[in-house]
Write a protein that holds these residues in place. Sequence first.
Motif, short mmCIF file in Angstrom:
data_model
loop_
_atom_site.label_atom_id
_atom_site.label_comp_id
_atom_site.label_asym_id
_atom_site.label_seq_id
_atom_site.Cartn_x
_atom_site.Cartn_y
_atom_site.Cartn_z
N THR A 117 23.55 64.64 6.83
CA THR A 117 24.14 66.13 7.83
C THR A 117 25.23 65.11 8.12
OG1 THR A 117 21.31 66.18 9.00
CG2 THR A 117 23.32 66.23 10.17
N LEU A 118 25.23 63.41 8.25
CA LEU A 118 26.22 62.60 8.34
C LEU A 118 27.73 63.43 6.94
CD1 LEU A 118 28.62 61.09 10.05
CD2 LEU A 118 27.38 59.40 8.62
N ALA A 119 26.87 63.30 5.88
CA ALA A 119 27.55 63.59 4.50
C ALA A 119 28.20 64.56 4.92
CB ALA A 119 27.14 63.47 3.77
N GLU A 120 27.81 65.72 5.11
CA GLU A 120 28.26 67.18 5.48
C GLU A 120 28.91 67.38 6.94
OE1 GLU A 120 28.29 71.33 4.82
OE2 GLU A 120 28.14 69.84 3.75
N VAL A 121 29.22 66.65 7.64
CA VAL A 121 29.95 66.85 8.76
C VAL A 121 31.32 65.85 8.52
CG1 VAL A 121 28.34 67.61 10.31
CG2 VAL A 121 29.45 64.83 9.83
N ARG A 122 30.94 64.76 7.96
CA ARG A 122 32.41 64.38 7.24
C ARG A 122 33.46 65.28 6.17
NH1 ARG A 122 32.65 58.90 7.20
NH2 ARG A 122 34.71 59.03 6.84
N ARG A 123 32.36 65.95 5.08
CA ARG A 123 32.83 66.72 4.62
C ARG A 123 34.39 67.60 5.04
NH1 ARG A 123 32.83 71.62 1.99
NH2 ARG A 123 30.88 71.92 3.38
N ARG A 124 33.56 68.83 5.99
CA ARG A 124 34.04 69.51 7.08
C ARG A 124 34.77 69.03 7.55
NH1 ARG A 124 29.08 73.24 9.78
NH2 ARG A 124 28.00 72.38 8.14
N GLY A 125 35.37 67.74 7.83
CA GLY A 125 36.52 66.90 8.31
C GLY A 125 36.49 66.58 9.61
N SER A 126 34.75 66.00 10.13
CA SER A 126 35.06 65.20 11.34
C SER A 126 35.29 63.94 11.25
CB SER A 126 32.87 65.09 11.02
OG SER A 126 32.99 64.11 12.49
N LEU A 127 35.98 62.96 11.94
CA LEU A 127 36.36 61.75 11.72
C LEU A 127 35.55 61.09 12.18
CD1 LEU A 127 39.89 62.05 13.32
CD2 LEU A 127 39.52 62.51 10.66
#
Length: 308
Positions: free
Chosen positions: A239-249
């Motif tokens: 989940t963390l990897a996915e939101v980081r991939r989307r651009g989460s800082l």
Amino acid sequence: MTVWLKILLILILGGILSTLGDRLGSKVGKARLSIFKLRPKSTAVLITVFTGSIISAISFATMIVFDRDLRIGLFQLEDIREKIIDSEKELKKLEKNLYAFRSGNVVISSGQTLVTKTVKLNKNSDIKKFIESILQKANLYAFNLLKTNQSTYRRILLVRKDDIEKLENKIADNRSWVVRIKSAGNILRGENYVYAFPEVTLNKIITRKGEVIALENISLSDSDAESISKKINLLIASTLAEVRRRGSLSSELQVNANQINNLGKYLVNQKKGDFQIIARAVDNNQSADKVSVSLELKSLEGIIKKKN
């Protein structure tokens, strides 16, 4: 002196000297001179060899006079090599000492974010005032990390002028931006200054409320408490990897610890069955937000039966 000019000089000088040597050899041959009791023919050969040596010597001397690099290469090359070797040894020694020093009591790591601010400016906004405000907050945060008992508050944050100008140009439009001030290197407690740089990212929607971000399937028939725990941790990491991939800082998620524990206990007690663990977004989240997720459990047995 350029390379082509040097070559031209050698060609002209060689032509002149070879012409003079040829004329001298011809005159000696015609005069049938004798040196060191040699025959006239041998004397002419000797004069020609001597003339060739003179040509080489003059050419060589001319190049040394006009070419500084050649003079250094011939007469100082070994000294220069020794100095370079000594300098490299000193540099390596200095790097080791510096690394040992920099890896001491580090209170601010290289690349660490000192402050994060979301901004959306309009035409009437004072950009310089906003930038000064965020720099002051970063300065206060850095100072509190570095200060000792004797420290008095002062400006310790140093940011390049051209980096500030780039920041001004970037956020000047009416879009939403996330501005982060980050440390440019490891900083030890008690140091006098913190070199930093701004990082600007376009603020955008990362997740929407109720959206499924990631999921994991688990079969309890071949799972124990440890493997169940690993599955849940894998889901959170995915989940963390996915939101980081989307651009989460953000570097972490907001997940209810009790929800994780209760989910794990429930699966351990079930002992059999096929389930799907779902990570779902709790709210709408943007780039700078820490993403909140809830974990849900869904039985796969009914789905499998319907497919069959």
